[in-house]
Design a protein around this motif. Structure first.
Motif, PDB file in Angstrom:
ATOM      1  N   ILE A   3      82.186   5.785 -19.150  1.00 34.57           N
ATOM      2  CA  ILE A   3      81.345   7.117 -19.529  1.00 34.57           C
ATOM      3  C   ILE A   3      79.838   6.385 -19.069  1.00 34.57           C
ATOM      4  CG2 ILE A   3      80.516   6.520 -22.055  1.00 34.57           C
ATOM      5  CD1 ILE A   3      80.693   9.991 -20.234  1.00 34.57           C
ATOM      6  N   HIS A   4      79.482   5.165 -19.250  1.00 36.35           N
ATOM      7  CA  HIS A   4      78.209   4.662 -18.891  1.00 36.35           C
ATOM      8  C   HIS A   4      78.093   4.591 -17.366  1.00 36.35           C
ATOM      9  CE1 HIS A   4      76.527   3.204 -22.580  1.00 36.35           C
ATOM     10  NE2 HIS A   4      77.908   3.040 -23.241  1.00 36.35           N
ATOM     11  N   PHE A   5      79.270   4.372 -16.806  1.00 36.70           N
ATOM     12  CA  PHE A   5      79.228   4.430 -15.159  1.00 36.70           C
ATOM     13  C   PHE A   5      78.993   5.532 -14.734  1.00 36.70           C
ATOM     14  CE2 PHE A   5      81.559   4.708 -11.148  1.00 36.70           C
ATOM     15  CZ  PHE A   5      80.890   3.774 -10.305  1.00 36.70           C
ATOM     16  N   VAL A   6      79.743   6.626 -15.299  1.00 36.58           N
ATOM     17  CA  VAL A   6      79.589   8.144 -14.933  1.00 36.58           C
ATOM     18  C   VAL A   6      78.255   8.527 -14.914  1.00 36.58           C
ATOM     19  CG1 VAL A   6      80.464  10.533 -15.581  1.00 36.58           C
ATOM     20  CG2 VAL A   6      81.960   8.697 -15.102  1.00 36.58           C
ATOM     21  N   VAL A   9      75.795   7.205 -12.314  1.00 35.84           N
ATOM     22  CA  VAL A   9      76.036   7.707 -10.914  1.00 35.84           C
ATOM     23  C   VAL A   9      75.461   9.270 -11.125  1.00 35.84           C
ATOM     24  CG1 VAL A   9      77.799   8.734  -9.813  1.00 35.84           C
ATOM     25  CG2 VAL A   9      78.103   6.490 -10.554  1.00 35.84           C
ATOM     26  N   LEU A  10      75.464   9.766 -12.406  1.00 40.51           N
ATOM     27  CA  LEU A  10      74.763  11.150 -12.237  1.00 40.51           C
ATOM     28  C   LEU A  10      73.353  11.114 -12.371  1.00 40.51           C
ATOM     29  CD1 LEU A  10      77.140  13.004 -14.782  1.00 40.51           C
ATOM     30  CD2 LEU A  10      76.881  13.349 -12.788  1.00 40.51           C
ATOM     31  N   GLY A  11      72.871  10.022 -12.937  1.00 45.26           N
ATOM     32  CA  GLY A  11      71.390   9.719 -12.977  1.00 45.26           C
ATOM     33  C   GLY A  11      70.789   9.219 -11.635  1.00 45.26           C
ATOM     34  N   VAL A  12      71.481   8.715 -10.697  1.00 48.09           N
ATOM     35  CA  VAL A  12      71.255   8.218  -9.379  1.00 48.09           C
ATOM     36  C   VAL A  12      71.291   9.575  -8.710  1.00 48.09           C
ATOM     37  CG1 VAL A  12      71.974   7.305  -7.421  1.00 48.09           C
ATOM     38  CG2 VAL A  12      71.985   6.054  -9.497  1.00 48.09           C
ATOM     39  N   ALA A  13      72.139  10.566  -8.768  1.00 53.67           N
ATOM     40  CA  ALA A  13      72.440  11.782  -7.980  1.00 53.67           C
ATOM     41  C   ALA A  13      71.211  12.590  -8.394  1.00 53.67           C
ATOM     42  CB  ALA A  13      73.780  12.405  -8.359  1.00 53.67           C
ATOM     43  N   PHE A  14      70.800  12.638  -9.723  1.00 54.42           N
ATOM     44  CA  PHE A  14      69.699  13.262  -9.906  1.00 54.42           C
ATOM     45  C   PHE A  14      68.519  13.034  -9.329  1.00 54.42           C
ATOM     46  CE2 PHE A  14      72.119  15.758 -13.316  1.00 54.42           C
ATOM     47  CZ  PHE A  14      71.215  16.726 -13.698  1.00 54.42           C
ATOM     48  N   ILE A  15      68.359  11.763  -9.489  1.00 56.26           N
ATOM     49  CA  ILE A  15      67.043  11.138  -8.705  1.00 56.26           C
ATOM     50  C   ILE A  15      67.153  11.337  -7.108  1.00 56.26           C
ATOM     51  CG2 ILE A  15      65.817   9.075  -8.148  1.00 56.26           C
ATOM     52  CD1 ILE A  15      66.673   8.236 -10.756  1.00 56.26           C
ATOM     53  N   LEU A  16      68.191  11.274  -6.420  1.00 55.23           N
ATOM     54  CA  LEU A  16      68.235  11.529  -5.034  1.00 55.23           C
ATOM     55  C   LEU A  16      68.140  12.844  -4.862  1.00 55.23           C
ATOM     56  CD1 LEU A  16      70.994   8.694  -3.976  1.00 55.23           C
ATOM     57  CD2 LEU A  16      68.446   8.569  -3.626  1.00 55.23           C
ATOM     58  N   GLY A  17      69.066  13.723  -5.525  1.00 52.40           N
ATOM     59  CA  GLY A  17      68.736  15.101  -5.248  1.00 52.40           C
ATOM     60  C   GLY A  17      67.346  15.801  -5.359  1.00 52.40           C
ATOM     61  N   ALA A  18      66.517  15.109  -6.381  1.00 49.63           N
ATOM     62  CA  ALA A  18      65.214  15.722  -6.348  1.00 49.63           C
ATOM     63  C   ALA A  18      64.227  15.099  -5.157  1.00 49.63           C
ATOM     64  CB  ALA A  18      64.433  14.953  -7.735  1.00 49.63           C
ATOM     65  N   LEU A  19      64.428  13.907  -5.045  1.00 47.78           N
ATOM     66  CA  LEU A  19      63.893  13.213  -3.874  1.00 47.78           C
ATOM     67  C   LEU A  19      63.942  13.723  -2.457  1.00 47.78           C
ATOM     68  CD1 LEU A  19      63.553   9.538  -4.915  1.00 47.78           C
ATOM     69  CD2 LEU A  19      61.975  11.176  -5.163  1.00 47.78           C
ATOM     70  N   PHE A  20      65.166  14.144  -2.252  1.00 48.38           N
ATOM     71  CA  PHE A  20      65.531  14.692  -0.959  1.00 48.38           C
ATOM     72  C   PHE A  20      65.152  16.158  -0.703  1.00 48.38           C
ATOM     73  CE2 PHE A  20      68.695  11.144  -0.246  1.00 48.38           C
ATOM     74  CZ  PHE A  20      68.177  10.690   0.657  1.00 48.38           C
ATOM     75  N   SER A  82      63.890  16.600 -13.258  1.00 47.38           N
ATOM     76  CA  SER A  82      64.907  15.998 -12.593  1.00 47.38           C
ATOM     77  C   SER A  82      65.089  14.557 -12.490  1.00 47.38           C
ATOM     78  CB  SER A  82      65.537  16.758 -11.141  1.00 47.38           C
ATOM     79  OG  SER A  82      66.654  16.215 -10.839  1.00 47.38           O
ATOM     80  N   LEU A  83      63.734  14.055 -11.929  1.00 47.84           N
ATOM     81  CA  LEU A  83      63.527  12.667 -11.811  1.00 47.84           C
ATOM     82  C   LEU A  83      63.689  12.132 -13.436  1.00 47.84           C
ATOM     83  CD1 LEU A  83      60.786  12.279  -9.296  1.00 47.84           C
ATOM     84  CD2 LEU A  83      63.261  11.620  -9.295  1.00 47.84           C
ATOM     85  N   TYR A  87      66.361   9.202 -14.412  1.00 52.43           N
ATOM     86  CA  TYR A  87      66.026   7.671 -14.969  1.00 52.43           C
ATOM     87  C   TYR A  87      66.145   7.561 -16.405  1.00 52.43           C
ATOM     88  CZ  TYR A  87      63.539   6.628 -10.728  1.00 52.43           C
ATOM     89  OH  TYR A  87      63.125   6.261  -9.500  1.00 52.43           O
ATOM     90  N   THR A  88      66.378   8.642 -17.212  1.00 54.53           N
ATOM     91  CA  THR A  88      66.682   8.544 -18.527  1.00 54.53           C
ATOM     92  C   THR A  88      68.109   8.260 -18.795  1.00 54.53           C
ATOM     93  OG1 THR A  88      64.935  10.058 -19.367  1.00 54.53           O
ATOM     94  CG2 THR A  88      66.744   9.598 -20.836  1.00 54.53           C
ATOM     95  N   ALA A  89      68.969   8.947 -17.971  1.00 61.59           N
ATOM     96  CA  ALA A  89      70.354   8.592 -17.913  1.00 61.59           C
ATOM     97  C   ALA A  89      70.883   7.178 -17.161  1.00 61.59           C
ATOM     98  CB  ALA A  89      71.162   9.467 -16.855  1.00 61.59           C
ATOM     99  N   ILE A  90      70.141   6.696 -16.291  1.00 58.83           N
ATOM    100  CA  ILE A  90      70.188   5.261 -15.779  1.00 58.83           C
ATOM    101  C   ILE A  90      69.896   4.132 -16.795  1.00 58.83           C
ATOM    102  CG2 ILE A  90      69.121   3.561 -14.293  1.00 58.83           C
ATOM    103  CD1 ILE A  90      68.982   5.924 -12.133  1.00 58.83           C
TER     104      ILE A  90
END
Length: 103
Positions: A3-6, A9-20, A82-83, A87-90
């Motif tokens: 669950i920590h790994f998932v 990955v979701l945290g990184v996806a949220f960050i990249l999604g917001a930035l892009f 979203s960022l 980051y909170t998820a990470i």
């Protein structure tokens, strides 16, 4: 541990999604479709149209004049949220004791 790994990955996806999304919306010189920006605009349009039925055309036009400015001003808030969530998820997935401390 999975669950920590998932969550990581979701945290990184949220960050990249917001930035892009921000880059595609404000930096790219031509219009590039973006799903997050489209979702924000469609949601805002739905909220603005809730009060339109039954009102006079001039009233509708006055209300819709605020649609684009309000939505454009809400986009940075959506991106920042979203960022923050990403980051909170990470931080939580990397070992923070609780979601509050990760926040």
């Amino acid at each position: 541990m999975v669950i920590h790994f998932v969550v990581l990955v979701l945290g990184v996806a949220f960050i990249l999604g917001a930035l892009f999304s921000a880059i595609r919306t404000f930096v790219v010189p031509r219009g590039v479709p973006d799903k997050l920006t489209t979702l924000v605009f469609k949601t805002s349009r739905y909220l603005f149209s809730l009060r339109l039925p039954g009102s006079r055309p001039d009233t509708q036009e006055r209300r819709l004049a605020y649609y684009a400015p309000v939505t454009l001003l809400s986009l940075p808030a959506v991106w920042l949220s979203s960022l923050l969530l990403g980051y909170t998820a990470i931080f939580w997935s990397l070992g923070a004791s609780s979601w509050n401390s990760a926040f």
